[in-house]
Scaffold this motif. Structure first.
Motif, PDB file in Angstrom:
ATOM      1  N   LEU A 185      22.238  12.035  27.352  1.00  0.00           N
ATOM      2  CA  LEU A 185      23.151  13.180  27.315  1.00  0.00           C
ATOM      3  C   LEU A 185      24.292  13.027  28.313  1.00  0.00           C
ATOM      4  N   LYS A 186      24.012  12.433  29.437  1.00  0.00           N
ATOM      5  CA  LYS A 186      25.046  12.243  30.454  1.00  0.00           C
ATOM      6  C   LYS A 186      26.209  11.432  29.901  1.00  0.00           C
ATOM      7  N   ALA A 187      25.896  10.446  29.060  1.00  0.00           N
ATOM      8  CA  ALA A 187      26.950   9.632  28.450  1.00  0.00           C
ATOM      9  C   ALA A 187      27.597  10.338  27.262  1.00  0.00           C
ATOM     10  N   LEU A 188      26.842  11.200  26.580  1.00  0.00           N
ATOM     11  CA  LEU A 188      27.341  11.838  25.361  1.00  0.00           C
ATOM     12  C   LEU A 188      28.197  13.071  25.638  1.00  0.00           C
ATOM     13  N   LEU A 189      27.837  13.870  26.636  1.00  0.00           N
ATOM     14  CA  LEU A 189      28.506  15.149  26.880  1.00  0.00           C
ATOM     15  C   LEU A 189      30.025  15.050  27.031  1.00  0.00           C
ATOM     16  N   PRO A 190      30.561  14.066  27.756  1.00  0.00           N
ATOM     17  CA  PRO A 190      32.027  14.016  27.907  1.00  0.00           C
ATOM     18  C   PRO A 190      32.783  13.815  26.597  1.00  0.00           C
ATOM     19  N   THR A 191      32.099  13.362  25.556  1.00  0.00           N
ATOM     20  CA  THR A 191      32.760  13.108  24.273  1.00  0.00           C
ATOM     21  C   THR A 191      32.638  14.286  23.314  1.00  0.00           C
ATOM     22  N   LEU A 192      31.934  15.344  23.726  1.00  0.00           N
ATOM     23  CA  LEU A 192      31.658  16.465  22.833  1.00  0.00           C
ATOM     24  C   LEU A 192      32.513  17.680  23.158  1.00  0.00           C
ATOM     25  N   SER A 193      32.793  18.459  22.127  1.00  0.00           N
ATOM     26  CA  SER A 193      33.349  19.791  22.358  1.00  0.00           C
ATOM     27  C   SER A 193      32.253  20.705  22.880  1.00  0.00           C
ATOM     28  N   LEU A 194      31.017  20.488  22.369  1.00  0.00           N
ATOM     29  CA  LEU A 194      29.902  21.322  22.811  1.00  0.00           C
ATOM     30  C   LEU A 194      28.577  20.688  22.406  1.00  0.00           C
ATOM     31  N   TYR A 195      27.623  20.724  23.328  1.00  0.00           N
ATOM     32  CA  TYR A 195      26.233  20.402  23.018  1.00  0.00           C
ATOM     33  C   TYR A 195      25.441  21.688  23.207  1.00  0.00           C
ATOM     34  N   GLY A 196      24.966  22.245  22.100  1.00  0.00           N
ATOM     35  CA  GLY A 196      24.215  23.491  22.160  1.00  0.00           C
ATOM     36  C   GLY A 196      22.727  23.222  22.064  1.00  0.00           C
ATOM     37  N   TYR A 197      21.996  23.665  23.070  1.00  0.00           N
ATOM     38  CA  TYR A 197      20.549  23.458  23.101  1.00  0.00           C
ATOM     39  C   TYR A 197      19.859  24.809  22.975  1.00  0.00           C
ATOM     40  N   ALA A 198      19.090  24.986  21.892  1.00  0.00           N
ATOM     41  CA  ALA A 198      18.368  26.239  21.659  1.00  0.00           C
ATOM     42  C   ALA A 198      16.876  25.978  21.781  1.00  0.00           C
ATOM     43  N   GLN A 199      16.242  26.621  22.732  1.00  0.00           N
ATOM     44  CA  GLN A 199      14.807  26.437  22.950  1.00  0.00           C
ATOM     45  C   GLN A 199      14.055  27.641  22.391  1.00  0.00           C
ATOM     46  N   VAL A 200      13.189  27.354  21.414  1.00  0.00           N
ATOM     47  CA  VAL A 200      12.456  28.404  20.715  1.00  0.00           C
ATOM     48  C   VAL A 200      11.099  28.602  21.377  1.00  0.00           C
ATOM     49  N   ARG A 201      10.755  29.852  21.599  1.00  0.00           N
ATOM     50  CA  ARG A 201       9.475  30.151  22.236  1.00  0.00           C
ATOM     51  C   ARG A 201       8.325  29.751  21.315  1.00  0.00           C
ATOM     52  N   SER A 202       7.351  29.065  21.875  1.00  0.00           N
ATOM     53  CA  SER A 202       6.216  28.570  21.102  1.00  0.00           C
ATOM     54  C   SER A 202       4.935  29.265  21.531  1.00  0.00           C
ATOM     55  N   ARG A 203       4.001  29.381  20.607  1.00  0.00           N
ATOM     56  CA  ARG A 203       2.709  29.980  20.958  1.00  0.00           C
ATOM     57  C   ARG A 203       1.891  29.050  21.844  1.00  0.00           C
ATOM     58  N   TYR A 204       2.333  27.778  21.934  1.00  0.00           N
ATOM     59  CA  TYR A 204       1.626  26.816  22.777  1.00  0.00           C
ATOM     60  C   TYR A 204       2.161  26.806  24.207  1.00  0.00           C
ATOM     61  N   GLY A 205       3.136  27.668  24.476  1.00  0.00           N
ATOM     62  CA  GLY A 205       3.694  27.697  25.818  1.00  0.00           C
ATOM     63  C   GLY A 205       5.167  27.332  25.802  1.00  0.00           C
ATOM     64  N   GLN A 206       5.833  27.551  26.912  1.00  0.00           N
ATOM     65  CA  GLN A 206       7.264  27.314  27.017  1.00  0.00           C
ATOM     66  C   GLN A 206       7.525  25.949  27.631  1.00  0.00           C
ATOM     67  N   GLY A 207       8.371  25.143  26.949  1.00  0.00           N
ATOM     68  CA  GLY A 207       8.716  23.833  27.469  1.00  0.00           C
ATOM     69  C   GLY A 207       9.656  23.924  28.657  1.00  0.00           C
ATOM     70  N   ARG A 208       9.822  22.813  29.334  1.00  0.00           N
ATOM     71  CA  ARG A 208      10.612  22.788  30.561  1.00  0.00           C
ATOM     72  C   ARG A 208      11.984  22.160  30.375  1.00  0.00           C
ATOM     73  N   PHE A 209      12.283  21.637  29.192  1.00  0.00           N
ATOM     74  CA  PHE A 209      13.507  20.850  29.070  1.00  0.00           C
ATOM     75  C   PHE A 209      14.763  21.683  29.306  1.00  0.00           C
ATOM     76  N   ILE A 210      14.728  22.955  28.969  1.00  0.00           N
ATOM     77  CA  ILE A 210      15.913  23.784  29.198  1.00  0.00           C
ATOM     78  C   ILE A 210      16.202  23.907  30.693  1.00  0.00           C
ATOM     79  N   ASP A 211      15.147  23.952  31.506  1.00  0.00           N
ATOM     80  CA  ASP A 211      15.343  23.997  32.965  1.00  0.00           C
ATOM     81  C   ASP A 211      15.886  22.668  33.477  1.00  0.00           C
ATOM     82  N   ASP A 212      15.407  21.566  32.887  1.00  0.00           N
ATOM     83  CA  ASP A 212      15.912  20.246  33.283  1.00  0.00           C
ATOM     84  C   ASP A 212      17.404  20.123  32.974  1.00  0.00           C
ATOM     85  N   LEU A 213      17.810  20.627  31.802  1.00  0.00           N
ATOM     86  CA  LEU A 213      19.230  20.575  31.435  1.00  0.00           C
ATOM     87  C   LEU A 213      20.078  21.373  32.418  1.00  0.00           C
ATOM     88  N   ARG A 214      19.650  22.573  32.708  1.00  0.00           N
ATOM     89  CA  ARG A 214      20.440  23.448  33.577  1.00  0.00           C
ATOM     90  C   ARG A 214      20.526  22.918  34.999  1.00  0.00           C
TER      91      ARG A 214
END
Length: 360
Positions: free
Chosen positions: A298-327
């Motif tokens: 993503l670090k290499a891709l982001l400068p070439t994009l108008s927008l990278y939209g990341y939508a994290q959907v709540r799961s019954r198995y628990g909440q993932g951490r990748f959205i926190d890693d991105l932020r």
């Protein structure tokens, strides 16, 4: 303005007001998901009272004598709660373009600005020249008669005392288009969906609704829009739009696989010529050893994009951490937009954030 025109204008204003008032509700309803090309949207108006006819006794001009039967009135009445004669909610139709404009105003959705240079020259025909061939609907009457007069004078058959002219086939002149180049913004839109075993049911329905409105809003700003759909679990592959919402897989998740394939797809669309958008839907539950690779890609891709939209959907198995890693890794990158989906009530605010707007 005639009364009927005034009434029609007032009715249209009522419908527009209804759309803006219920914008959040409309964005959560799956029945609006259809074609994006010239679609007409039906707006339910349950609170409006439909006109109704009532038959009563007419005491003036009443004839004498018995009739042969009793007539039955044909006028229906609006039922309780604004229902029509058959118990259906009355609806009004509106073009998708106008519907989107009203939704955008109500939710304050951001306008998508084309990147500098991200446009091509597209011909726009202007009927400013003449041709000897063309459809009869484009025949230029004055130029045709002028040519007939010129021919008659040159051949010596013109008589001022009888100036009637009958154009011949070679006299006909037609309006013809002259292409005029105009700048036309273009965009490439890539959707990547995590179809690992933890993404299911209502989560996928939320993704379907959200991706539809994202596409509609981007297409509104970029009519020349190319779309691609990717699925991934531990590996990624490209599919059709229909299969994007139909195919299901299982297994673990490597988010980097979807990001890398999106990067490969976008190689067909140079960043200097295209406004490039990537939207990634997942529950954020990534293999631990893959997170660093996903962030590096993503670090290499982001400068070439108008927008990278990341939508994290709540799961019954628990909440993932990748959205926190991105932020934490990209705290102020303008090309990154993130949103969390907890249910249908979160769709309007998620849409706004994923289009680059601020949270409510």
């Amino acid at each position: 303005m005639r009364p009927i025109e005034r009434d029609l204008q007032r009715f249209k204003e009522i419908v527009r007001g209804e759309v803006k008032k219920r914008a959040r509700e409309f964005l959560t309803r799956e029945e609006y998901l259809g074609s994006l090309d010239g679609q007409v949207v039906s707006i339910p108006l349950p609170q409006l009272e439909l006109p109704r006819l009532q038959y009563g006794h007419n005491e003036m001009g009443q004839g004498e004598g018995e009739g042969e039967g009793q007539g039955q009135g044909m006028g229906g009445t609006a039922g309780r709660g604004g229902l029509g004669p058959s118990g259906h909610v009355p609806v009004a139709e509106m073009d998708l373009e106008e519907f989107l404009e009203l939704i955008g105003e109500a939710l304050k959705l951001p306008r998508l600005e084309p990147k500098q240079g991200g446009a091509v020259e597209e011909s726009s025909p202007k009927y400013t020249t003449l041709s000897r061939r063309g459809p009869e609907s484009l025949r230029h009457a004055r130029r045709t008669l002028r040519q007939a007069l010129r021919r008659a004078i040159q051949s010596g058959i013109y008589r001022p005392e009888d100036p009637r002219l009958v154009p011949e086939r070679d006299d006909y002149r037609y309006r013809a288009p002259e292409p005029k180049p105009r700048p036309q913004a273009q965009a490439a839109l890539v959707f990547a969906l995590d179809v690992s075993g933890s993404m299911e049911g209502e989560q996928l329905r939320l993704v379907r609704i959200l991706s539809y409105w994202i596409t509609a809003w981007v297409k509104k700003h970029f009519p020349r829009l190319s779309r691609h759909y990717l699925l991934h679990d531990a590996e990624a592959w490209e599919v059709s739009e229909e299969d994007f919402f139909r195919l299901r897989e299982g297994g673990g998740t490597r988010l980097s696989s979807g990001i890398k394939l999106a990067q490969q797809v976008l190689e067909r669309y140079p960043a200097q010529l295209y406004n490039r958008y990537v939207y990634h839907f997942t529950d954020g539950d990534n293999w631990q050893d893959d997170t660093a690779e996903a962030l590096e890609t993503l670090k290499a891709l982001l400068p070439t994009l108008s927008l990278y939209g990341y939508a994290q959907v709540r799961s019954r198995y628990g909440q993932g951490r990748f959205i926190d890693d991105l932020r934490s890794h990209f705290p102020s990158d303008p090309a990154l937009a993130t949103a969390e989906l907890g249910g249908r009530e979160s769709l309007p605010s998620a849409l706004k954030r994923l289009l680059g707007g601020s949270s409510d």
